[in-house]
Design a protein around this motif. Sequence first.
Motif, PDB file in Angstrom:
ATOM      1  N   UNK A  10      55.885  40.306 -22.874  1.00  0.00           N
ATOM      2  CA  UNK A  10      57.339  40.287 -22.809  1.00  0.00           C
ATOM      3  C   UNK A  10      58.236  39.570 -23.887  1.00  0.00           C
ATOM      4  N   UNK A  11      57.828  38.530 -24.529  1.00  0.00           N
ATOM      5  CA  UNK A  11      58.687  37.832 -25.455  1.00  0.00           C
ATOM      6  C   UNK A  11      58.767  39.023 -26.647  1.00  0.00           C
ATOM      7  N   UNK A  12      57.662  39.772 -26.981  1.00  0.00           N
ATOM      8  CA  UNK A  12      57.847  40.738 -28.122  1.00  0.00           C
ATOM      9  C   UNK A  12      58.728  41.724 -27.738  1.00  0.00           C
ATOM     10  N   UNK A  13      58.811  42.022 -26.524  1.00  0.00           N
ATOM     11  CA  UNK A  13      59.562  43.403 -25.690  1.00  0.00           C
ATOM     12  C   UNK A  13      60.501  42.809 -24.698  1.00  0.00           C
ATOM     13  N   UNK A  14      61.436  42.271 -24.894  1.00  0.00           N
ATOM     14  CA  UNK A  14      62.300  41.842 -23.865  1.00  0.00           C
ATOM     15  C   UNK A  14      63.244  42.937 -23.181  1.00  0.00           C
ATOM     16  N   UNK A  15      63.323  43.937 -24.060  1.00  0.00           N
ATOM     17  CA  UNK A  15      64.177  45.170 -23.625  1.00  0.00           C
ATOM     18  C   UNK A  15      63.226  46.094 -23.105  1.00  0.00           C
ATOM     19  N   UNK A  16      61.910  45.894 -22.844  1.00  0.00           N
ATOM     20  CA  UNK A  16      61.035  47.199 -22.066  1.00  0.00           C
ATOM     21  C   UNK A  16      61.207  46.770 -20.782  1.00  0.00           C
ATOM     22  N   UNK A  17      61.871  47.740 -20.062  1.00  0.00           N
ATOM     23  CA  UNK A  17      62.126  47.503 -18.624  1.00  0.00           C
ATOM     24  C   UNK A  17      60.849  47.314 -17.844  1.00  0.00           C
ATOM     25  N   UNK A  18      59.905  47.957 -18.183  1.00  0.00           N
ATOM     26  CA  UNK A  18      58.604  48.234 -17.442  1.00  0.00           C
ATOM     27  C   UNK A  18      57.902  46.548 -17.614  1.00  0.00           C
ATOM     28  N   UNK A  19      57.639  46.212 -18.796  1.00  0.00           N
ATOM     29  CA  UNK A  19      57.288  45.103 -19.028  1.00  0.00           C
ATOM     30  C   UNK A  19      58.036  43.863 -18.487  1.00  0.00           C
ATOM     31  N   UNK A  20      59.420  43.860 -18.819  1.00  0.00           N
ATOM     32  CA  UNK A  20      60.398  42.813 -17.988  1.00  0.00           C
ATOM     33  C   UNK A  20      60.211  42.876 -16.636  1.00  0.00           C
ATOM     34  N   UNK A  21      60.016  43.922 -15.966  1.00  0.00           N
ATOM     35  CA  UNK A  21      59.898  43.818 -14.408  1.00  0.00           C
ATOM     36  C   UNK A  21      58.665  43.121 -14.216  1.00  0.00           C
ATOM     37  N   UNK A  22      57.608  43.599 -14.792  1.00  0.00           N
ATOM     38  CA  UNK A  22      56.121  42.722 -14.698  1.00  0.00           C
ATOM     39  C   UNK A  22      56.381  41.201 -14.834  1.00  0.00           C
ATOM     40  N   UNK A  23      56.901  40.794 -15.897  1.00  0.00           N
ATOM     41  CA  UNK A  23      57.190  39.450 -16.426  1.00  0.00           C
ATOM     42  C   UNK A  23      57.927  38.674 -15.333  1.00  0.00           C
ATOM     43  N   UNK A  24      59.393  39.138 -14.982  1.00  0.00           N
ATOM     44  CA  UNK A  24      60.224  38.710 -13.968  1.00  0.00           C
ATOM     45  C   UNK A  24      59.655  38.737 -12.700  1.00  0.00           C
ATOM     46  N   UNK A  25      58.816  39.426 -12.258  1.00  0.00           N
ATOM     47  CA  UNK A  25      58.215  39.379 -10.873  1.00  0.00           C
ATOM     48  C   UNK A  25      57.286  38.290 -10.636  1.00  0.00           C
ATOM     49  N   UNK A  26      56.420  38.136 -11.817  1.00  0.00           N
ATOM     50  CA  UNK A  26      55.557  36.841 -11.790  1.00  0.00           C
ATOM     51  C   UNK A  26      56.424  35.601 -11.874  1.00  0.00           C
ATOM     52  N   UNK A  27      57.469  35.664 -12.706  1.00  0.00           N
ATOM     53  CA  UNK A  27      58.329  34.448 -13.095  1.00  0.00           C
ATOM     54  C   UNK A  27      58.889  33.976 -11.842  1.00  0.00           C
ATOM     55  N   UNK A  28      59.330  34.999 -10.950  1.00  0.00           N
ATOM     56  CA  UNK A  28      60.500  34.605  -9.826  1.00  0.00           C
ATOM     57  C   UNK A  28      59.228  34.052  -8.965  1.00  0.00           C
ATOM     58  N   UNK A  29      57.999  34.598  -8.691  1.00  0.00           N
ATOM     59  CA  UNK A  29      57.058  34.398  -7.912  1.00  0.00           C
ATOM     60  C   UNK A  29      56.700  32.783  -8.356  1.00  0.00           C
ATOM     61  N   UNK A  30      56.668  32.403  -9.246  1.00  0.00           N
ATOM     62  CA  UNK A  30      56.489  30.964  -9.786  1.00  0.00           C
ATOM     63  C   UNK A  30      57.369  30.127  -9.482  1.00  0.00           C
ATOM     64  N   UNK A  31      58.751  30.606  -9.852  1.00  0.00           N
ATOM     65  CA  UNK A  31      59.915  29.857  -9.837  1.00  0.00           C
ATOM     66  C   UNK A  31      60.104  29.435  -8.218  1.00  0.00           C
ATOM     67  N   UNK A  32      59.739  30.078  -7.466  1.00  0.00           N
ATOM     68  CA  UNK A  32      59.875  29.992  -5.877  1.00  0.00           C
ATOM     69  C   UNK A  32      59.048  28.938  -5.511  1.00  0.00           C
ATOM     70  N   UNK A  33      57.826  28.460  -6.311  1.00  0.00           N
ATOM     71  CA  UNK A  33      56.936  27.568  -5.948  1.00  0.00           C
ATOM     72  C   UNK A  33      57.580  26.032  -6.042  1.00  0.00           C
TER      73      UNK A  33
END
Length: 625
Positions: free
Chosen positions: A87-110
Motif C-alpha cells: 500500500x505504501x508503494x501504491x497508495x492510489x491503487x484502489x484494490x490495494x488501498x481497500x485491502x489495507x484500509x479494511x485491515x487498518x479499520x479493523x485494527x483501529x476499532x480494537x
Amino acid sequence: MIWNNLAVKNKKRVQRSVAIMFVTFFLCISAIVIALYVISQMRYNNIFYSNLLKNTSALKYELIVSYFNSDLSILKVFAKSPLAAEFMENPNDKIIAKNFLGQFNNMNSVFSDRSMFFVSNEDRNFYYDTGYVYKIEDNPYWYDSTLYKTLDYNVNINYNPSLKSTKIWLNFPVLKNGKPLGMLGWGVDIDALAAYIGEDIDADNDFCVFYRNGEIMLHKNTNLVKEKRNVKSIISQNLIDELLELSKKNKSNPKSADNIIFRDKKAYTIKEIPFVPGYMIISTPTKIINGKGYNYIYIVSGVLAAILIFLICIYVFILKVINPLHNLNNLAYTLFSRLPIYIMVFDGAGKSKFISKYMDDLLGSHDASIDFNNNELPVTEENYDLINYIGEIRKRFGSFELVKEFGASGGKKSKFFKVVKTDVDTAEGSLDSLFYLQDVTDQMYLANADSLTGLANKRYFNERANQEFWNSSSKKKNLAFMLISVDNFRQFNDKYGHLAGEDVLKSIAKILSASLSDKNDFAGRIENEEFAIFLFDTDNDRAKIVAHRIRLEIERTEFLISCKNAQTDNNEEEQILAEPKTERVTVSIGVYSAIPNDSLSFKNFLDEAAKNLYNAKKFGMNRVC
C-alpha cells in the motif's frame, strides 16, 4: 570482712546507694530498650515502604505493559506485513488501498482510547483515524526523523497543530528491503492514559514515567507532559542520579532487598521500562510510625513499666531486709565458719581474710591466714589443680559462676566443683573476692556418664572432645581421635540376647578405660556398639600402637555369656544355651591424628576417623586403619 559492709556503713548511705544504682540501671535499660525500638522501627519502616513501593511499582508496570505491549506487537507485525509495504508503494491503487484500509479499520476499532494514523512516502498525506488531516510537507521534521532514523519504532510526545492536541505517538516505519516506504502507528490521549495508570494511587503518592533523555512521558499532572518538561523539574538531579544507579544495581541483582531511597521525608523506588525506553519512579511520603509500629510502642511502654515496678518492689524489699542484716552479722560469721560449706575470702593483696573449716580442710592449709602471693599453701597431688585454679582466677576482676573439673590421682575419679567468685567493695575501700565452692561431683557423673558402661555419654564426650580440641590447638599439640566399633554386634545380640551384649559392652569399656595413660585422655560410648577415645599429645603412629593394643586385648579376651531364651519358628521358647559359656568378639578401629588449627574442626577429626573405621570394616574387620 565482706559481711561487715552493712554493719559498718550508715543505713541511709546504703539506701542512697541502692536507690542510685536502681535509677541508673533503669535509665540504662530504658536507653537500651528505646534504642532497640528505634532500630526495629527503622528496619520495619524500610521493609514496610519497600514492600509498598515494590508492589505499587510492579502493579503500575504491569498496567503500562498491558496498555502498550500487546499493541506494539500487533503494530510491529502490521508495519512489516507485505500488505502495508504494497500500500505504501501504491497508495492510489484502489484494490490495494481497500485491502489495507479494511485491515487498518479493523485494527483501529480494537483501540478504544487511541487512534491509528498512516502516511505513505508516495503522497505524504497524514491520515488519522482513517480521515485525511494534512500533508506532511507542512510539518516534515518528525516524519523525516522517524522514517529515516528509526529502524524498529519510537515513542514521542508532540503537539499536532492540525489535530490541536498533544498526544503520545508510537511510530512504526514501513520498510521494504531496508528502504522506507511510509509510516503507521497510533496516538494516545495523555489525560486518559494518566488517569488509567494513576488509578488507585493515593493523593499523597506520586508516579512519573520519563524517557531516558529525561523528558516526562506520564505524570498525574498532565500539563508537565504536554509542556514536554524534564524530570528534573519535579525531582532533583542528585536524586535522579541515585535512582538511576539504584536501577542498575537492581538490574544486576534482582533479588536485592535494597530497592528504595529515603529523601526529604519521602520514599522513592525506580523501575526500568525497556520498551519505551525509560524509567518509572514511584514515591510516597514517609511517617515515623507505620502499621505494627504502634504495637511496638505499647510493648516498649509495657516492658519499661514492668521493669520499673519490679525495681520498686526490689527496692522496698531491700529496705526491709537491711535492718535484719545488721543483726544477723555475727550469726552469719559463725555459720560460715562452722557449717559444712566451702567459703574463702581474699583481700586485694591476695591474702585470705576468712576461710571456712571445710575449705581449710579441702586445701590442706590448717591456717586461718593464707598468702597465695608467697605460695604458703601446702601443695599435694590431691589439691594441686584446685589451688592453682583458685590462685589464677583470684587475680581476675569481676564476678562469675561455673562448674570446673579437677583431676585426681591414684585411679580416683575427678571431682567437680561449682565455683562462684564475687568481688565486693568493703567499708575500708578495698576490693575483696569471695569464693564459694559446691561439690557437684555426683550430679555431674550422673549427667555425664553412660548408664551402662560408666564411660562418658555422647553429649559429655563431645563437650570434652571440643575442649581438648581447642586446648591442643592453642598448645600446637597433636590430638588423636579413634572410633571403635564391635564387629557383627547385631548378630551377636540376635544369637545370645541383649543382656549378653550389654555384658560384653561393659567388659570392653573396662578395657578401654585401662588403656588410657594420660589424665587428659578420654573415652566415651557414642552409639550402641561404638566407642570413641581421644588421646592428648599423641601423633598418628603412637595412636595406632594404642589402637592395636586395644584390638588385641579385646580379641584375646574370653567374654562370659549367660544363657538366654529365644523364640523358635513355632513361637515356642527354647533355651539356646543351657549353661554359661565364653565367647570371643573383635573390634574395628578408625584412627586419625593431627594438630588442630583454624582450618580444622572437631567434626573433621570425627569424619576422618569415621572414614578409617569404614575402611577397617570394609577390608575384613578386626583391624586398625
